[in-house]
Design a protein around this motif. Sequence first.
Motif, short mmCIF file in Angstrom:
data_model
loop_
_atom_site.label_atom_id
_atom_site.label_comp_id
_atom_site.label_asym_id
_atom_site.label_seq_id
_atom_site.Cartn_x
_atom_site.Cartn_y
_atom_site.Cartn_z
N ALA A 183 0.84 -1.20 0.00
CA ALA A 183 0.00 0.00 0.00
C ALA A 183 0.87 1.24 0.00
O ALA A 183 1.72 1.41 0.88
CB ALA A 183 -0.91 -0.02 1.22
N PHE A 184 0.67 2.11 -0.97
CA PHE A 184 1.43 3.36 -1.09
C PHE A 184 0.69 4.44 -0.30
O PHE A 184 -0.12 5.19 -0.84
CB PHE A 184 1.59 3.75 -2.56
N VAL A 185 0.98 4.51 0.99
CA VAL A 185 0.20 5.34 1.90
C VAL A 185 0.77 6.76 1.96
O VAL A 185 1.97 6.94 2.20
CB VAL A 185 0.22 4.73 3.32
N PRO A 186 -0.06 7.79 1.76
CA PRO A 186 0.42 9.17 1.95
C PRO A 186 0.90 9.37 3.38
O PRO A 186 0.27 8.91 4.34
CB PRO A 186 -0.82 10.02 1.66
N SER A 187 2.03 10.04 3.56
CA SER A 187 2.62 10.15 4.89
C SER A 187 1.83 11.07 5.81
O SER A 187 2.04 11.06 7.02
CB SER A 187 4.06 10.66 4.78
N ASN A 188 0.91 11.87 5.25
CA ASN A 188 0.09 12.75 6.09
C ASN A 188 -1.29 12.15 6.37
O ASN A 188 -2.20 12.85 6.84
CB ASN A 188 -0.06 14.12 5.44
N ALA A 189 -1.46 10.84 6.13
CA ALA A 189 -2.74 10.19 6.35
C ALA A 189 -3.11 10.20 7.84
O ALA A 189 -2.25 10.03 8.71
CB ALA A 189 -2.71 8.75 5.84
N THR A 190 -4.37 10.40 8.12
CA THR A 190 -4.86 10.39 9.50
C THR A 190 -4.64 9.02 10.13
O THR A 190 -4.95 7.99 9.53
CB THR A 190 -6.36 10.73 9.53
N GLY A 191 -4.06 9.02 11.34
CA GLY A 191 -3.81 7.78 12.05
C GLY A 191 -2.44 7.19 11.81
O GLY A 191 -2.07 6.19 12.43
N LEU A 192 -1.66 7.81 10.91
CA LEU A 192 -0.31 7.33 10.63
C LEU A 192 0.68 8.13 11.47
O LEU A 192 0.67 9.36 11.45
CB LEU A 192 -0.01 7.47 9.14
N SER A 193 1.55 7.43 12.18
CA SER A 193 2.58 8.08 12.99
C SER A 193 3.95 7.55 12.61
O SER A 193 4.16 6.33 12.59
CB SER A 193 2.34 7.81 14.49
N VAL A 194 4.86 8.45 12.30
CA VAL A 194 6.25 8.08 12.05
C VAL A 194 7.06 8.51 13.27
O VAL A 194 7.07 9.68 13.63
CB VAL A 194 6.79 8.76 10.78
N ILE A 195 7.71 7.55 13.89
CA ILE A 195 8.40 7.80 15.16
C ILE A 195 9.91 7.70 14.94
O ILE A 195 10.41 6.67 14.46
CB ILE A 195 7.96 6.78 16.23
N ASP A 196 10.62 8.74 15.28
CA ASP A 196 12.07 8.78 15.10
C ASP A 196 12.74 8.09 16.29
O ASP A 196 13.34 8.73 17.16
CB ASP A 196 12.54 10.23 14.97
N ASP A 197 12.66 6.75 16.34
CA ASP A 197 13.23 6.00 17.46
C ASP A 197 14.34 5.06 17.01
O ASP A 197 14.63 4.05 17.67
CB ASP A 197 12.14 5.23 18.21
N TRP A 198 14.99 5.39 15.90
CA TRP A 198 16.12 4.59 15.43
C TRP A 198 17.34 4.92 16.29
O TRP A 198 17.77 6.06 16.37
CB TRP A 198 16.41 4.89 13.96
N SER A 199 17.93 3.91 16.94
CA SER A 199 19.06 4.13 17.82
C SER A 199 20.26 3.27 17.45
O SER A 199 21.16 3.06 18.26
CB SER A 199 18.66 3.84 19.28
N GLY A 200 20.29 2.77 16.22
CA GLY A 200 21.42 1.98 15.77
C GLY A 200 22.71 2.78 15.84
O GLY A 200 22.73 3.98 15.61
#
Length: 403
Positions: free
Chosen positions: A186-203
């Motif tokens: 699914a090519f989901v728009p990043s501003n879709a309602t209910g979508l959260s992108v969390i910057d928790d990459w700690s590599g």
Amino acid sequence: MPRDTQATAVTAIIRDDAEALHSARTLAEEFKQQSATRDRERRLPHQELEAFSRSGLWGISVPKAFGGAGVSNVTLAEVIRIISAADASLGQIPQNHFYALEVLRVNGSPAQQARLYAEVLAGQRFGNALAELGTKTAHDRTTRLSRDGSGNGWRINGRKFYATGALYAQRIPTSVVDDNGVQQLAFVPSNATGLSVIDDWSGFGQRTTGSGSVVFDNVYVEADDVVPFQTAFERPTTVGPLAQILHAAIDTGIARAAFEDALHFVRTRTRPWIDSGIEKAVDDPLTLHSFGKLGIRLHAAEALLERSGEFLDRAQAETTPENLAQASIAVAEARAISTEISLEAGSTLFELAGSQATLAEHGLDRHWRNARVHTLHDPVRWKYYAIGNYYLNDVNPPRRGTI
């Protein structure tokens, strides 16, 4: 954390392979300047990605029939290698963008291709939300795609990790399992309602790729934005080796950066060992021997990367089981040696350059850290198994995208 949810205002259209390579080399000179600082401070490369997008390089794999350059896979891999040598995180961020475009090429409808390719040529970036934590294997998926109550679209629920590029994307291609247990993309728009992108990459490596979490809480997606995914691995397609050649390009770029930094440091800073009886470190016979071995292995990796691109081009032009197997094995060979030389160059750098090279202000440790983190994407030991099984027993490699 703010996200890049708007497409770039003015984006160049690259017309051919030569233009793509020229643009990549020009950008690489710019990206290299603050690479160590971005890594040390985990300074996310928003401005650099804007320049990367405006260059038109994110659209170079769009087929000519849809207005793109349709560059060869030799060129695509070389572009990623060049950028990765300047900044390995910037080289990895578009990896799944190009992967999604390949899924679109082999499985998308003409209408989906026309619309989504046009978005890319206009400057939009695609991230990814594929992998998940806590599943039995790295390839299992639990994120669900269910019919919306209105019947006009779908709803997505689930959580993803290792979502490289999602933090910077306008669309996030997401692997989902439908009500029949079949995987779709699914090519989901990043501003879709209910979508959260969390910057928790700690590599500890690839620190600015934004490879953290994406959460889908009843996210709506249009039916036209869902492309078949699982079928790309149920018949001969080049989706798998396309993904793998880009990984090999990233690691080969890291190896080149470590090698060049080692050369520069030994030439300008390293002192000769007292027992060597020489005046300059560059005349140390043991150092010369080590650089010779590294140089040979690096050139072999670069040559195998180019060769694998040629095999992949042939498989895209005529996707038979035989051509696909040959391409997959050629890419696996490039992936195996790029894994080893990136780690070797990143480590041997310090042996040759000496204690000064470990000082934080030089940032030279980032090469090994980047290589160690990125090469864990899939185990190189299984590539040797697949390659040996192919040559000795005529057994074709699996079509999972990891060989």
